[in-house]
Each structure stands twice: as structure tokens, then as C-alpha cells.
Design an enzyme around this catalytic site. Structure first.
Site, short mmCIF file in Angstrom:
data_model
loop_
_atom_site.label_atom_id
_atom_site.label_comp_id
_atom_site.label_asym_id
_atom_site.label_seq_id
_atom_site.Cartn_x
_atom_site.Cartn_y
_atom_site.Cartn_z
N GLU A 257 0.89 -1.16 0.00
CA GLU A 257 0.00 0.00 0.00
C GLU A 257 0.92 1.20 0.00
O GLU A 257 1.59 1.47 0.99
CB GLU A 257 -0.84 0.02 1.28
CG GLU A 257 -1.72 -1.18 1.48
CD GLU A 257 -2.76 -1.30 0.42
OE1 GLU A 257 -3.37 -0.27 0.08
OE2 GLU A 257 -2.95 -2.40 -0.10
N CYS A 296 -2.85 8.38 3.65
CA CYS A 296 -2.54 7.88 2.31
C CYS A 296 -3.71 8.11 1.37
O CYS A 296 -3.54 8.17 0.16
CB CYS A 296 -2.23 6.40 2.39
SG CYS A 296 -3.50 5.47 3.25
P1 NAP Z 1 8.44 4.91 4.48
O1 NAP Z 1 9.54 5.82 4.80
O2 NAP Z 1 8.42 4.28 3.17
O3 NAP Z 1 8.45 3.82 5.63
C1 NAP Z 1 7.46 2.83 5.69
C2 NAP Z 1 7.95 1.67 6.52
O4 NAP Z 1 8.99 1.00 5.85
C3 NAP Z 1 8.51 2.07 7.87
O5 NAP Z 1 8.14 1.11 8.83
C4 NAP Z 1 10.00 2.02 7.63
O6 NAP Z 1 10.73 1.81 8.81
C5 NAP Z 1 10.08 0.81 6.73
N1 NAP Z 1 11.31 0.70 5.98
C6 NAP Z 1 12.01 1.67 5.36
N2 NAP Z 1 13.06 1.15 4.74
C7 NAP Z 1 13.04 -0.17 4.97
C8 NAP Z 1 13.89 -1.28 4.60
N3 NAP Z 1 14.95 -1.09 3.85
N4 NAP Z 1 13.57 -2.50 5.04
C9 NAP Z 1 12.48 -2.70 5.80
N5 NAP Z 1 11.65 -1.71 6.19
C10 NAP Z 1 11.94 -0.46 5.76
O7 NAP Z 1 7.03 5.62 4.66
P2 NAP Z 1 6.51 6.52 5.87
O8 NAP Z 1 7.26 7.81 5.80
O9 NAP Z 1 6.49 5.78 7.15
O10 NAP Z 1 5.01 6.74 5.47
C11 NAP Z 1 4.60 7.74 4.57
C12 NAP Z 1 4.23 7.14 3.25
O11 NAP Z 1 3.37 6.01 3.42
C13 NAP Z 1 3.47 8.09 2.38
O12 NAP Z 1 4.01 8.07 1.09
C14 NAP Z 1 2.06 7.55 2.36
O13 NAP Z 1 1.32 7.83 1.22
C15 NAP Z 1 2.27 6.10 2.55
N6 NAP Z 1 1.12 5.49 3.19
C16 NAP Z 1 0.36 4.64 2.48
C17 NAP Z 1 -0.74 4.04 3.08
C18 NAP Z 1 -1.60 3.10 2.33
O14 NAP Z 1 -2.42 2.44 2.94
N7 NAP Z 1 -1.47 3.00 1.04
C19 NAP Z 1 -1.04 4.30 4.41
C20 NAP Z 1 -0.24 5.17 5.10
C21 NAP Z 1 0.85 5.76 4.48
P3 NAP Z 1 11.48 3.02 9.56
O15 NAP Z 1 10.44 3.95 10.01
O16 NAP Z 1 12.18 2.35 10.67
O17 NAP Z 1 12.39 3.63 8.54
#
Ligand code: NAP
Length: 675
Positions: A257, A296
Site C-alpha cells: 500500500e 494515504c
Molecule cells: P516509508 O519511509 O516508506 O516507511 C514505511 C515503513 O517502511 C517504515 O516502517 C520504515 O521503517 C520501513 N522501511 C524503510 N526502509 C526499509 C527497509 N529497507 N527495510 C524494511 N523496512 C523499511 O514511509 P513513511 O514515511 O512511514 O510513510 C509515509 C508514506 O506512506 C506516504 O508516502 C504515504 O502515502 C504512505 N502510506 C500509504 C498508506 C496506504 O495504505 N497505502 C497508508 C499510510 C501511508 P522506519 O520507520 O524504521 O524507517
């Protein structure tokens, strides 16, 4: 006080390491928690999930797991205040936290209820009908689903630390798979508190949930084809994860997602003096300000008829100006800060990219808070006057209170603009004209995971453009991740393997716990209506005596019920009908006579007939023909503490053993009789 967060691995709480990251309060900048760097043995976590929790969960039926979810929901509900307290640190107002915390617990409860209503009280899910694969019916096919035998790894975004975790955990648990949960580090203190409650509840088999605070180490490199990975977050992280060589090599099931440039379309009929215009403005403002735009599903692009753009900018700006921004704990605050100073920098950076092709038309709300230490961002509304030319407005997700208005020439243009998001979680349409809705669906539905249509008829009860509901699919094609989450029982299936089983009726009956036509008919010691729920067996069958249906019966039934349809009453007219040889018995008369033949009239464990299903009248019955009935116990499901549902296969045949009617009869049967 600074919290030191702990991971939960293989039955033990493991504290953060010396290189833990400091997490700041979104509004004050004070350090509230230390997270990450724990010495985690991810191999042992997988062993705990695969070897201990998985087998324990798979021994339970769907209903048993659903009952645990229900109890867990009630347990969390009683303790949710602790989560609300922590949630303020993330910048969320009370209303924002309600979406996350009550929304998350509500999702758990919904799965508990769907599990009991829509899934069987057994370990195997039957997918679709039995397929006839042979002429005589001795070799059949049935699709079934059984739980995958690995760990469900779930990586979540920062914005919904409770809902994001529970909306993945609930369907996985209901399916029978243990979860390893990894929240985004920034808000992981709220998730940690919730997981702690779940573990302390003692309701979950050990290892059904484990928690990683911080990095996942080499976990992804150890996943196999029975494990799953569900991810929520940015497109960039999604791409990194989906292209992990081990996940590709082992075809590990992966769902994502991701970010999404969601659009909201104002219909051409929704002029400024209509209720739809007002509803649209209200929802657009809500989408920009709720969770400070960190949803999101938030509306990033507002698509309106060119002639209405001016009015829309004025009305929406006036509404945004009324939003009070500041300390999330203050009851008067409608919008708090974004989650962190880094996130604010990210939002402003993305907004600057949007500004290359659009003008800022609103953005000067006052902020009641420390604008240096707190991650406050005023709502920003842009206007793009040439949306065909500026790709950045369709491609840049500013994950904060930012939205862009753009005009459209006609409906085809509106749909085209909405689709330029490259695949989104949700698009909404505000119209009172069904033709407009039909057009948008045909030109746009394939580009969006959900389409939300609102107008004066539904506004009072509509759930909102930005609210994913557990009953409905959440996810979307393309940029949104190309996957689905939620969607009722559909989401449970993401954690199960579908298998096509082929074999004899006897084999399929044993595997599915549901009698399949052609399997052995069991003779019970007495009429099945005299036997309790537990006494009657799957396959238990009676054949009734025959009964002749006379012309007098047909006429009596016709006059008694008022059903004087010509097929029963007029020989010539009936003959002229391609279905009938002449006057025939009413289908309902056949059903009534069938009941008269198979029921046992005395008080007994059968408490009520609650319905009929899959009814087919297969051959007309002429006066003078006779019928007899076969009644077979097809399936049993426990429902309450005192009674359960029995589904009976009923077949009515004529004097030549030809099928006249077939249906499923539903009764409620007591576990004990006398009651
Ligand atoms: P993110 O930076 O992509 O991080 C998402 C998750 O991935 C976090 O738990 C992060 O952990 C983890 N992660 C990052 N690099 C990783 C790796 N190499 N290996 C394993 N895990 C890793 O996103 P965010 O800043 O938390 O969230 C914002 C984004 O999420 C926005 O773009 C939003 O649109 C999207 N979003 C989508 C939905 C949906 O349902 N479609 C819902 C909510 C948000 P760490 O925090 O420890 O880095």
C-alpha cells in the site's frame, strides 16, 4: 519522561540498543522515546512464528480465532486511553487519534464478526461451488483455502501506528497466520504500547504477534514461500522491498500500500448553489486538515469544472481559514503539526515541486504553537491552470496538508486528469446525476482501488472520501502499490493458499466438512428432526414416502393463496407456454408438500426454519404426478450457546426419479433437548 521502547521476540521483551534513535514530540520537539538498535535474533522470531504459533493457530477453527479477536478488541477498548495519551506526541488531535485507535479496534471487531458470519466453523475455507469433472459425478473438484504455514511480516507507515498494525494483524490472525509487526520507527511508541496490551491480554497463543522496533536486520533475506510480506509506506521503500532478491527468488507473497495522488471530482451538475458543492467543500477541507493531511487516502488533487474553479477556491479557502492549528491536546485545535521536523521539510520540499506548475492560492493560517520546535505546516491550496502541461501536480505527493485545484473541460477530461495519478487508492465524485457517475466509473474505475460517490442523498451517512473501511477493498493499482488490503474476507485470503482439490464426493465431503452430492447417505437411528445438533451427522439422510399431486390440490392451493397464474389454472394458455406441458403444480405447492413429507411434527430440537437457499425448480409437475423427498444433513455451524445452524440438502423427485426441485433448507437446532 523518555520511553525506552522494546521489541517483542520469541516470547521476550528486548530493549532498545545503545545506538537507539531519539524520537521527538511533534508539537514541542522534546524527546519522548528512544527506539531501535535492539539485538534481535530474527531467525528465532521466524522459528517462533513458523514452529510454535502457526501450528497452534491452525488447530483452531475460523470461529475460534474470531472469538479471540472479539475478546481482544474488548480488552483494547477498555485500555485505549493509554494509547490516546501517547498518540498526542505524534501531533494527532483527539479526532485524528480516534481514526487510528478506535478505527483500529473497530477493524479488529469487524473481522471478529465477519469471521463468525462469513467463514465456516472449521479449518478449511471452501472457495466456490463443487465443479463437476466427470459424467457420472464420481470425480469432482473443489477449491479450498488453508492457512499459509509461515510468518506474516507486516511493515507499516508512521501515520497510523495502531490502525495500520491492526488492519493487517486481524485478517492474518483470522486466516491462521502469526504476525511479525514492524511499525515505522517515528511513531513506534504507540504501536509498542498496543502490542504490549495484546501480549498482556493472554488471549493470543504465544508467538501470534511479535514486534520489531527499528530496523528489520536480515529478516527479509530469510523469508520463504510460506511467509508473506505486507508493506505500507512510500513508493520508494516499496520498490526497494519488492525488488529484494530473496523475495523474488522465493516468490514470497508481497502486498504493498503505497503513496497515492488521490483525486476528488466535482460533478458538472454540482454548481455553487447545490448541496453537492457544499458537501464537496466540506469534505475537501477535511481531507486537507485531518491528520494534518498525513493520510494515504487524502485528496491531493481537486478536479472541478473550469467555470467553478474561482468559486471553489474562494469557498474552500474561507473554510480552511477557520481551521485552528496548534497544540493537539487543546480541544479547540482542529489540526496539529505533522509528525516531525523532517516530515515538515519533506512536505515543504514536495510543495515547492508542485509550485513549479501551480500558484499558491491559500496558505497563511495562523499557528498557535512553537513554529521552530513544533512541526507545524499551515494548510496549502494550490491552483494549477494548465493541468495537462504540468506533470508534477499529478506525480508529487506532499504528505501533509497540501492539495491542488485544477479545472476540467468535460467529463472525459476530468476522468483523464484523475487517472494521471498513475493508480490511486481512492477517487471521489460529488454529483447528483447518475449518468455522470456511470461515465466516471467506466472511464476511471480501473485506475483506482475505491470510488466514493457522495451527494445530498447519502451525505448524512457517508463515511468520507479518506476513510478506508474494513468491509471494502483498500489498495490500488500502479503507484498505489498494485495490491489490496482489507475488503472483508478477501483480506483473509491474502494469508491463505488456494488449492484445487480433485477427488470423489466422499473425499470432498471429508475434506470440506460439507456433504457433497454423490457421497454416502448415512442412515440415522431416528428421524433427524428428533436428534440434537451434535447428534445429527453430516450426510445423515431420510427418504420420504411418495405423495401424488392432484388437480384438486393445485386448485385448492391456487384459491387459498390467490396465486391464479395461468400456468396452474388455464390448460390452453399453459400449453402455449414453452415451459409447461399443460397445467402444472405451483413451485410453492411442491415446497409445501415437501415440508409436509419430511418434517417430524412433534416438539423437538429443531427450533425454527430460518430460510431456504439455492432454490431451483427443475421439472414441471403435472396433475397426477407424485413426489418424494430426500433430506440430507449438509453442514453444521455452531451459532450461539444454545443452538447452531444445520443446512440440509433437499431434493424432490417425481415418480420416474427425475429431479423436480432442489434447494438448501436452513434450520436452527438445539444442542440439548428438552431445552
Ligand atoms: P516509508 O519511509 O516508506 O516507511 C514505511 C515503513 O517502511 C517504515 O516502517 C520504515 O521503517 C520501513 N522501511 C524503510 N526502509 C526499509 C527497509 N529497507 N527495510 C524494511 N523496512 C523499511 O514511509 P513513511 O514515511 O512511514 O510513510 C509515509 C508514506 O506512506 C506516504 O508516502 C504515504 O502515502 C504512505 N502510506 C500509504 C498508506 C496506504 O495504505 N497505502 C497508508 C499510510 C501511508 P522506519 O520507520 O524504521 O524507517
Amino acid at each position: 519522561m523518555t520511553l525506552t521502547l522494546q521489541s517483542y521476540a520469541a516470547g521476550k521483551w528486548i530493549p532498545a540498543g545503545s545506538d537507539a534513535q531519539s524520537l521527538a514530540h511533534a508539537a514541542t520537539g522534546e524527546v519522548v522515546a528512544k527506539a531501535g538498535g535492539a539485538a534481535l535474533d530474527t531467525g528465532a522470531m521466524l522459528t517462533e512464528a513458523r514452529g510454535k504459533a502457526g501450528p497452534a493457530l491452525r488447530e483452531m477453527t475460523f470461529h475460534a480465532r474470531a472469538r479471540i479477536l472479539k475478546a481482544l478488541g474488548a480488552y483494547l477498548m477498555e485500555r485505549k486511553d493509554q494509547l490516546y495519551t501517547l498518540s498526542y506526541f505524534t501531533g494527532a488531535t483527539k479526532g485524528d487519534s480516534w481514526i487510528d485507535i478506535d478505527g483500529g479496534i473497530g477493524t479488529l471487531m469487524l473481522y471478529a464478526s465477519k469471521g463468525r458470519r462469513e467463514l465456516p466453523d472449521s479449518c478449511v475455507y471452501l472457495d466456490g461451488d463443487v465443479e463437476l469433472l466427470s459424467r457420472n459425478g464420481t470425480f469432482l473438484g473443489q477449491h479450498i483455502s488453508t492457512p499459509m504455514q509461515g510468518a506474516a511480516v507486516q511493515i507499516n507507515a508512521f501515520n497510523f501506528p495502531v490502525w495500520g498494525m491492526l488492519e493487517k494483524f486481524a485478517p492474518a490472525f483470522l486466516a491462521g497466520m502469526p504476525s511479525i509487526v514492524k511499525p515505522a520507527t517515528q511513531t513506534s511508541y504507540v504501536t509498542e504500547a498496543c502490542v504490549r496490551m495484546m501480549v498482556e491480554s493472554g488471549l493470543l497463543p504465544e508467538g501470534s504477534i511479535q514486534l520489531i522496533i527499528g530496523g528489520v536486520g536480515d529478516l527479509l533475506g530469510q523469508l520463504g514461500y510460506q511467509d508473506t510480506l505486507a508493506f505500507t509506506g512510500s513508493a520508494a521503500t516499496g520498490l526497494r522491498l519488492r525488488s529484494h532478491p530473496n523475495l523474488l527468488a522465493n516468490a514470497v507473497r508481497f502486498t504493498a500500500e503505497q503513496d497515492s495522488l488521490n483525486a476528488s471530482i466535482l460533478g458538472p451538475d454540482a454548481c455553487p448553489d447545490t448541496p453537492e458543492f457544499e458537501i464537496f467543500v466540506k469534505e475537501a477541507a477535511k481531507e486537507i486538515t485531518t491528520k494534518a493531511g498525513q493520510k494515504c487516502t487524502a485528496t491531493r488533487r481537486i478536479i472541478a469544472p473550469e467555470a467553478m474553479v474561482g468559486d471553489l477556491i474562494d469557498t474552500l479557502s474561507a473554510r480552511l481559514a477557520k481551521t485552528t492549528i496548534g497544540d493537539p491536546t487543546d480541544e479547540a485545535t482542529r489540526m496539529g503539526p505533522v509528525v516531525s521536523l523532517a516530515q515538515r521539510a519533506d512536505v515543504l520540499d514536495s510543495a515547492a515541486r508542485i509550485a513549479e506548475g501551480a500558484q499558491l492560492v491559500y496558505g497563511d493560517s495562523p499557528i498557535n504553537g512553537d513554529a521552530e520546535k513544533g512541526a507545524f505546516v499551515a494548510p496549502r491550496l494550490y491552483h494549477c491552470d494548465d493541468p495537462d502541461a504540468h506533470a508534477a501536480v499529478h506525480e508529487t505527493e506532499a504528505f501533509g496538508p497540501v492539495s491542488t485545484i485544477m479545472g476540467y473541460r468535460d467529463m472525459a477530461h476530468a476522468a483523464d486528469l484523475a487517472n494521471r495519478g498513475g493508480g490511486s487508492l481512492v477517487a471521489s465524485l460529488f454529483t447528483h446525476d447518475p449518468k455522470v457517475a456511470q461515465d466516471v466509473i467506466m472511464s476511471s474505475a480501473a485506475h483506482h482501488g475505491r470510488i466514493y460517490i457522495n451527494n445530498r442523498d447519502s451525505a448524512k451517512e457517508a463515511t468520507g472520501h479518506g476513510s478506508p473501511l474494513p468491509h471494502m477493498v483498500h489498495g490500488g493499482p500502479g503507484r498505489a502499490g498494485g495490491s489490496e488490503e482489507l475488503g472483508g474476507v478477501r483480506a483473509v485470503m491474502h494469508y491463505m493458499q488456494r488449492t484445487a482439490v480433485q477427488g470423489s464426493p466422499e473425499m470432498l465431503t471429508a475434506i470440506g466438512g460439507t456433504w457433497v452430492k454423490g457421497a454416502k447417505e448415512v442412515t440415522g437411528p431416528a428421524h433427524p428432526f428428533t436428534r440434537t445438533f451434535d447428534e445429527v451427522q453430516i450426510g445423515e439422510t431420510i427418504w420420504t414416502e411418495p405423495r401424488t399431486v392432484t388437480l384438486k390440490d393445485i386448485e385448492t392451493f391456487a384459491h387459498f393463496t390467490g396465486d391464479l397464474f395461468y400456468g396452474h389454472m388455464d390448460e390452453e394458455a399453459a400449453k402455449a407456454n414453452p415451459f409447461f406441458p399443460g397445467r402444472v403444480a405451483h413451485g410453492y405447492l411442491i415446497l409445501s408438500f415437501a415440508a409436509g413429507l419430511f418434517v417430524e411434527p412433534n416438539p423437538g430440537p429443531v427450533l425454527a426454519n430460518t430460510g431456504l437457499g439455492d432454490l431451483a425448480f427443475q421439472k414441471p409437475l403435472s396433475p397426477g404426478d407424485s413426489i418424494k423427498v430426500r433430506l440430507t444433513v449438509r453442514k453444521k455451524t455452531r451459532r450461539t450457546d444454545t443452538y447452531g445452524e444445520v443446512r440440509w440438502a433437499v431434493m424432490v423427485v417425481n415418480q420416474d426419479e427425475e429431479q423436480v426441485a432442489e434447494y438448501e433448507l436452513l434450520t436452527m437446532n438445539a444442542y440439548e433437548y428438552p431445552l
